[in-house]
Design a protein around this motif. Sequence first.
Motif, PDB file in Angstrom:
ATOM      1  N   LEU A  65      -9.545  -0.976   6.785  1.00 19.07           N
ATOM      2  CA  LEU A  65      -8.553  -2.375   7.521  1.00 19.07           C
ATOM      3  C   LEU A  65      -8.216  -2.045   8.678  1.00 19.07           C
ATOM      4  O   LEU A  65      -8.027  -2.815   9.611  1.00 19.07           O
ATOM      5  CB  LEU A  65      -7.322  -2.306   6.507  1.00 19.07           C
ATOM      6  N   ALA A  88     -15.265  -4.317  -2.742  1.00 17.90           N
ATOM      7  CA  ALA A  88     -14.385  -3.126  -2.706  1.00 17.90           C
ATOM      8  C   ALA A  88     -13.445  -3.247  -3.658  1.00 17.90           C
ATOM      9  O   ALA A  88     -13.032  -2.517  -4.350  1.00 17.90           O
ATOM     10  CB  ALA A  88     -13.734  -2.935  -1.437  1.00 17.90           C
ATOM     11  N   LEU A 144     -10.246   2.342   1.870  1.00 17.72           N
ATOM     12  CA  LEU A 144      -9.732   0.959   2.105  1.00 17.72           C
ATOM     13  C   LEU A 144      -8.989   0.856   3.173  1.00 17.72           C
ATOM     14  O   LEU A 144      -9.008   0.172   4.177  1.00 17.72           O
ATOM     15  CB  LEU A 144      -9.255   0.288   0.873  1.00 17.72           C
ATOM     16  N   THR A 145      -7.779   1.765   3.405  1.00 18.93           N
ATOM     17  CA  THR A 145      -6.868   1.656   4.222  1.00 18.93           C
ATOM     18  C   THR A 145      -7.360   2.031   5.704  1.00 18.93           C
ATOM     19  O   THR A 145      -7.467   1.264   6.617  1.00 18.93           O
ATOM     20  CB  THR A 145      -5.657   2.873   4.135  1.00 18.93           C
ATOM     21  N   LEU A 191     -10.862  -2.372  11.097  1.00 19.69           N
ATOM     22  CA  LEU A 191     -11.317  -4.059  11.074  1.00 19.69           C
ATOM     23  C   LEU A 191     -10.228  -4.704  11.997  1.00 19.69           C
ATOM     24  O   LEU A 191     -10.600  -5.552  12.670  1.00 19.69           O
ATOM     25  CB  LEU A 191     -11.081  -4.548   9.623  1.00 19.69           C
ATOM     26  N   ALA A 192      -9.017  -4.171  12.012  1.00 14.89           N
ATOM     27  CA  ALA A 192      -7.969  -4.701  12.995  1.00 14.89           C
ATOM     28  C   ALA A 192      -8.283  -4.485  14.414  1.00 14.89           C
ATOM     29  O   ALA A 192      -8.179  -5.463  15.161  1.00 14.89           O
ATOM     30  CB  ALA A 192      -6.657  -4.254  12.428  1.00 14.89           C
ATOM     31  N   VAL A 214      -3.829  -7.493   2.985  1.00 14.21           N
ATOM     32  CA  VAL A 214      -3.825  -7.030   4.172  1.00 14.21           C
ATOM     33  C   VAL A 214      -5.279  -7.662   4.922  1.00 14.21           C
ATOM     34  O   VAL A 214      -5.484  -8.259   5.966  1.00 14.21           O
ATOM     35  CB  VAL A 214      -3.784  -5.594   4.495  1.00 14.21           C
ATOM     36  N   PHE A 254      -4.135  -4.201  -0.860  1.00  9.70           N
ATOM     37  CA  PHE A 254      -5.434  -4.190   0.144  1.00  9.70           C
ATOM     38  C   PHE A 254      -5.978  -5.563   0.407  1.00  9.70           C
ATOM     39  O   PHE A 254      -6.364  -5.915   1.545  1.00  9.70           O
ATOM     40  CB  PHE A 254      -6.508  -3.317  -0.549  1.00  9.70           C
ATOM     41  N   TRP A 256      -6.160 -14.329  10.886  1.00  9.07           N
ATOM     42  CA  TRP A 256      -5.724 -13.784  12.210  1.00  9.07           C
ATOM     43  C   TRP A 256      -7.143 -14.142  13.062  1.00  9.07           C
ATOM     44  O   TRP A 256      -7.135 -14.628  14.138  1.00  9.07           O
ATOM     45  CB  TRP A 256      -5.403 -12.317  12.338  1.00  9.07           C
ATOM     46  N   LEU A 282       0.849  -1.420   0.192  1.00  9.33           N
ATOM     47  CA  LEU A 282      -0.151  -0.105  -0.108  1.00  9.33           C
ATOM     48  C   LEU A 282       0.777   1.289  -0.022  1.00  9.33           C
ATOM     49  O   LEU A 282       0.403   2.159  -0.734  1.00  9.33           O
ATOM     50  CB  LEU A 282      -0.878   0.013   1.237  1.00  9.33           C
ATOM     51  N   LEU A 339      -5.630 -10.374   7.983  1.00  8.31           N
ATOM     52  CA  LEU A 339      -6.544  -9.808   9.039  1.00  8.31           C
ATOM     53  C   LEU A 339      -7.789 -11.140   9.337  1.00  8.31           C
ATOM     54  O   LEU A 339      -7.788 -11.519  10.416  1.00  8.31           O
ATOM     55  CB  LEU A 339      -7.236  -8.739   8.953  1.00  8.31           C
TER      56      LEU A 339
END
Lengths: 108, 489
Positions: B172, A75, B168-169, B175-176, A38, A35, A45, A22, A42
Amino acid sequence: MNGLDILALSASALVGLGIYGLLAARHLLRRVLAFNLVGSGLFLWFGAAGARGGVGVDPIPQALIITGIVVALAASALGVALVVAHARLSGPTLPEEAPCDPEPDNRA
Amino acid sequence: MTPLIWLVIAPLLGALAVLVVPARRMPAVALGAAAATLGAALALAAQVAGLGPRTVLLGGWTPPLGIVLKADGLGTAFAVMAALVMSGVALAARHELAPDKAGARAAYGFWPLMLLVWAALNTVFVSRDLFNLYVGLELLSLAAVALVALAGSREALAAAMRYLLFALTGSLLYLAGVVLTYSAHGTLDMAMLLARVPATGDGVALGLMTAGLMAKTALFPFHVWLPPAHAAAPAPASAMLSALVPKASLVILLRVWFEAMPDAAGDAALLVMAGLGAVAVIWGGVQALVQRKIKLVIAYSTVAQLGYFIIAFPLTGGDSAVKPWSAGAWTGMVFLALSHGLAKSAMFLVAGIWYSACGAQELRDLKGLARALPMSAFAFALAAVTLAGLPPSGGFTGKYLMMQAAFVAGLWPFALVMVAGGLLAAAYLYRPLAALFAKDEAISCAPVSRVRQAVPLALAAAAIILGVLSAEPFSFIKIGKPDAAVEGL
């Protein structure tokens, strides 16, 4: 090393690779892929966290992961569509970022 | 079924319905869905005002297995504001996005996307489950990105792409944080999280969620995507992007900090956040001051206004019996957010009228425009009063409450920042106003119907009325207010 450690390490590796992508990738398609890396990390995890209790597997993370994958797919689809439309008009990198080729543009 | 359910379902059904009807019927169907959603929001507000917070257990399942929807004063107030803005946007879009003006593609895409944005907003306003909020936020971001790309121009696509990368970042990161929270506590329901046994990872989870939400809200320093994205969209789309979309992630930020994990908040973290907010107020104001295009002035003004909301975080609390005003920062921020939404949508709709009727895009094109379109110029002036925080607008009430709280909390530098932000707002809004009311030759504009000019005027007036009749909304927002908003973080 037990199974959970392997899952946690792979998840960390995926998230780390994705974040690197990214930040470092200029090509927009690579960024959309980053994206997804990542996101996959997640989800892995999260799934590993659901199996941590020892007695059986917690089903809620699995349900949430499936929802999350659907969201990430939507997305990504939008992202790729935008990349294609953007690349047709002005190339595969954002205008404020230098193109991948550092040579001066002599076409004008 | 209850209004709370219809609030979420009506726009969603509408978004599907507009896709199956013939193109020329789309605006009519969308307006019908808008009317139904507006009705649901008003009915819900009446219920909440009379009976207190309303709750729905989806499918009859209780948390942690099921998802609970809960409408309190805060969520309902935002839903009503969104309904007013969206109805105005729909009325304006009937003209601005007619196929012969905006092109068939934009005219077709706008209606389902608008209703999807609305459904996502309402979902976020009434959700209390961290994952449900994530899904709502994603639906919102995807629809909003598509709205930015609607124009299809080179700039619009680049702005949409940049927005998508930030969104999107942000999702994420959020979400983390959600994943961390679940693995530590085994629940994502806010009421259950409030009663949890604090774990060591809570601070990290809260930090991740906050960073993600700040990126989505365009809070400084994650604001760079906002001005080009909001300026590139068609005006009715800009109105909802600027007035409503950042409010959804702001509401989640509020709920996470005040309703789920108030105990995890540390003084240093709060001050850093408020410091970023202060920089945003000044930076956004200065940037708005040097822009030449009217839409960019309005968009940078949003960057500045978003800063105020985050300044309020450390100002809440204090001993409310000794210092009764100290409890006002939370309410003041909500007031400010509501009036900003109304005023900002009015400004973008007015900018859309000026562009489509007079071809005016830059500030210098506006000279003498007040003579040609007096009603829209007056609407812009009214909205400017709210954004600069002058009495008797809702913006004044909100800033007044927050400044009182800043002095009581001993954080007077933030009060100075708010004063400076107000002065900057007056300065950057003076430039378009001076041009509008200049004694130049009246420029020629295509005729604009009264209804179309009345929509932004009504929205701008609503922001003023919010300040004039502030007692009623003031007590409404407090319905179901979290304890942390009174006691402080």
